[in-house]
Write a protein that holds these residues in place. Structure first.
Motif: not given
Length: 422
Positions: A363-373
């Motif tokens: 949540l506050t460190g890594n490169y991440e990606i989430n889709v919000e639907v």
């Protein structure tokens, strides 16, 4: 009459006391964590996960495209490989872990074959996540453009915390037609032994995935390639899909929208919150948001592994259980196998699926990606999956938790200083 002044502790003595205090405060928990990990690794040798319930791929029409949900690795890998083999112009492939086993080799060969027939193939993988992978597997022909995100990316900027994030994303985009994103890494164990969640997207949302890949490539390409290597440029679509949004954590730019996305959905919840995560180590504000929701009557359920692949993480996460159970949050523990999914639904309308765990690293460190639907039909699919996972889980009751052994409480207390590091 002589007035005696209180004696002062010498500076070197004070420094010595401080060093010893810090050594005990952090050294003991770290030592305990190492011992626990070694013992767990020894005990887990040869242990096979048990079968777990899964659902077949489900396709839902959302906006101008479709979203297909996967909960079993073999189903997902079959469709990903089919997409790669059918590519005509471009493949964008990004993963955190890429095992050099049969499944990993199938993906590598498919990508190389696509490049040999003229497809423009880009590959990104995280070097730290693949430290144990043989070097020969990580070598590709020149026809494949590869970005190996380095183990150490800070260079001489030792104190720049924005450069220590890992690339924890899992993305596949083929042409302009289809995109995949979710929690699955690539490897044979993930194909059948882990319970995870991934989605396949068609329609305008594919362009957002392409932009996410291109932005990461261009941000990190400069020191990995010759100056003549051109950036990855895309012809962006002018169509916006109102029901689908992608949120990307970019440590280098100090962008962490996924946490905010979760908090906004949780604070707006009025009926139910179903959250599945592999590792539960949030900050206290995140925990408070869940507690507040439960206290105002929202049915809050969290599903985590009974035993994950990181035993220390399991123990540290238990430090949150008392306050959540007291607030009415229900905790379910998936049995028999590792559940690695990162998904949530709120009020049967809001959904997220992606790569970010509910911990500080994601949540506050890594490169991440989430889709919000925002879609009731898609939310219904995810809620059915949550119900099925819950049927393979043990609910933790407040009485059971309060009756745990003293040595368990002591271990949780000793490991608590490590919580901010995970």
């Amino acid at each position: 009459m002589t007035v005696q002044r209180p004696s002062l502790i010498p500076v070197d003595r004070l420094a010595s006391i401080l060093r010893r205090t810090l050594l005990v405060f952090f050294g003991v928990p770290i030592l305990l964590a190492v011992v626990m990990s070694l013992v767990d690794a020894y005990r887990s040798r040869g242990r096979r996960p048990k079968p777990f319930p899964t659902t077949p791929p489900r396709t839902t029409t959302v906006g101008e495209g479709e979203i297909t949900t996967y909960t079993f690795g073999k189903d997902l890998y079959a469709d990903m490989l089919a997409a790669i083999e059918g590519a005509q112009r471009q493949i964008l492939f990004e993963t955190y872990i890429w095992k050099a086993d049969l499944t990993g080799e199938r993906f590598k060969h498919a990508l190389i074959a696509a490049a040999e027939r003229g497809v423009d193939v880009y590959v990104i993988f995280d070097s730290f996540g693949n430290l144990v992978v043989p070097p020969r597997f990580k070598r590709f022909p020149s026809t494949v453009k590869v970005l190996r995100f380095p183990v150490y990316a800070a260079g001489l900027r030792f104190f720049d915390v924005t450069r220590y994030g890992r690339d924890h994303r899992k993305i596949l985009v083929v042409d302009d037609a289809v995109g995949f994103v979710g929690g699955y890494n690539v490897g044979s164990a993930y194909a059948s032994e882990w319970r995870d969640t991934h989605v396949r997207i068609t329609g305008p949302g594919v362009w957002d995935l392409k932009r996410a890949f291109a932005d990461f490539w261009n941000l990190n390409r400069r020191k990995r390639f010759r100056s003549s290597e051109r950036p990855l440029l895309l012809e962006t679509s002018s169509v916006w899909e109102p029901t689908i949004r992608f949120h990307r954590n970019v440590p280098r730019l100090w962008m962490f929208p996924i946490r905010s996305m979760y908090l906004e959905a949780i604070t707006r919840a009025s009926e139910r919150i179903y959250l599945t995560t592999a590792y539960f180590l949030p900050d206290q504000d995140f925990v408070d948001a869940l507690k507040d929701a439960a206290q105002r009557g929202v049915d809050v359920r969290i599903l985590i592994p009974l035993k994950s692949n990181h035993i220390v993480t399991d123990w540290i996460s238990r430090g949150y259980f008392s306050q959540m159970l007291e607030s009415g949050v229900r905790i379910f523990r998936f049995t028999g196998a590792m559940i690695h999914a990162k998904s949530a639904t709120v009020d049967g309308t809001w959904v997220t699926v992606g790569t970010a765990n509910i911990d500080r690293l994601s949540l506050t460190g890594n490169y991440e990606i989430n889709v919000e639907v925002i879609d009731e039909a898609f939310a219904a699919v995810l809620e059915e999956i949550f119900d099925l996972d819950s049927s393979n889980s043990l609910e933790l009751t407040r009485n059971e938790w309060e009756a745990r052994d003293v040595h368990r409480k002591f271990t949780e207390f000793v490991l608590k200083p490590l919580r901010p590091l995970l």
